[in-house]
Scaffold this motif. Structure first.
Motif, PDB file in Angstrom:
ATOM      1  N   TRP A 166     -39.870  64.344 -15.523  1.00 25.88           N
ATOM      2  CA  TRP A 166     -39.173  65.029 -14.438  1.00 25.88           C
ATOM      3  C   TRP A 166     -37.732  65.296 -14.834  1.00 25.88           C
ATOM      4  N   GLY A 187     -35.748  67.656 -13.924  1.00 23.98           N
ATOM      5  CA  GLY A 187     -34.944  68.028 -12.765  1.00 23.98           C
ATOM      6  C   GLY A 187     -34.441  66.811 -12.018  1.00 23.98           C
ATOM      7  N   HIS A 192     -38.102  60.199  -4.761  1.00 21.93           N
ATOM      8  CA  HIS A 192     -37.835  60.535  -6.154  1.00 21.93           C
ATOM      9  C   HIS A 192     -37.863  59.306  -7.053  1.00 21.93           C
ATOM     10  N   LYS A 244     -41.609  66.261  -7.032  1.00 18.51           N
ATOM     11  CA  LYS A 244     -40.673  66.049  -8.131  1.00 18.51           C
ATOM     12  C   LYS A 244     -40.807  67.202  -9.117  1.00 18.51           C
ATOM     13  N   TYR A 245     -39.795  67.372  -9.923  1.00 18.63           N
ATOM     14  CA  TYR A 245     -39.852  68.459 -10.901  1.00 18.63           C
ATOM     15  C   TYR A 245     -39.044  68.082 -12.150  1.00 18.63           C
TER      16      TYR A 245
END
Length: 262
Positions: A103, A105, A181, A261-262
């Motif tokens: 993730w 990001g 997150h 999430k990214y």
């Protein structure tokens, strides 16, 4: 790592204040010259003798303005995957949040959050196997994260201070987003139903939050309650540590304010 006692450190400072140079003090006391230099720098900074340097101000100690919304997010990250290290009384503590490489990001948001809450402090990333630790160094970490203590979080009481609760009440979605997150995820579940004699597959999104600490799970669910998000305790693999959000309207709220999430 070798730790030197207070008496040796004080002897070094006495010699340095008397005019001795770093190398001579290092040889005399059998202490690395780099350590002597660090002690001298910290002593001068403490006495205000470092031109152009200043100790970063603290929102709790010095009434510096705090980016409260970003702090709520960072607090959620800390309660999930954060840890404060303080190797010795002479080293500056550091807040470390582990972020998986999957993730990128999330790592960016974590670093941006640290820079917003600690604008005058250094932030860095340290590569580890499968993840990176995002770190910030500050003498005031204990002021902003009073939940820090010896041992694992689930083995001690985790309670927000009144001023922290006020921030979470004002920025609940930021707090929830930080928790998701760190220890949460958005997944797609599926099930089958008989429709007109034919079995059909249906897919639906779902949020999970998993944390071993009863107190941290309670902070999460109490905040969800205030936001009108329906949740359920979900036992997986015999472990009752999972909170599920699966109702369509509640998932829509989570998607609008949290997202995957990214």
């Amino acid at each position: 790592m070798i730790f030197h006692g207070t008496e040796i450190r004080q002897s070094a400072l006495t010699l340095l204040r008397g005019g001795a140079n770093n190398a001579d003090v290092a040889r005399k006391l059998n202490v690395p010259v780099g350590t002597i230099g660090y002690w001298k720098h910290m002593d001068r900074a403490k006495r205000g003798e470092c031109p152009g340097k200043h100790d970063p101000k603290c929102p709790r100690c010095d009434d510096r303005e705090l980016d409260a919304g970003t702090y709520a997010y960072l607090l959620g990250l800390y309660l999930g995957d954060g840890h404060i290290s303080h190797y010795s009384e002479h080293r500056v503590p550091n807040l470390m949040i582990a972020c998986t490489e999957s993730w990128p990001g999330l790592m960016d948001e974590c670093e941006q959050g640290m820079r917003a809450v600690f604008p005058d402090n250094s932030v860095c990333r340290v590569r580890r196997k499968g993840c990176r630790n995002v770190k910030v160094y500050s003498k005031h970490l204990h002021c902003l994260f009073p939940q820090h203590g010896p041992g694992k979080k689930h083995e001690r009481t985790i309670v927000l201070e009144p001023w922290q609760q006020e921030i979470v009440d004002a920025y609940p979605w930021e707090f929830i987003r930080g928790l998701i997150h760190s220890d949460g995820c958005r997944i797609t579940n599926w099930t089958t139903r008989m429709v007109g004699g034919e079995r059909k597959r249906y897919e639906y999104p779902r949020y999970f939050f998993t944390n071993v600490s009863d107190d941290i799970r309670r902070l999460y669910t109490d905040t969800l309650d205030k936001l009108g998000v329906e949740w359920a305790l979900c036992t997986r693999n015999g472990n009752p540590f999972n909170i599920s959000v699966a109702r369509k309207a509640s998932v829509a709220l989570m998607d609008a304010h949290v997202g995957p999430k990214y």
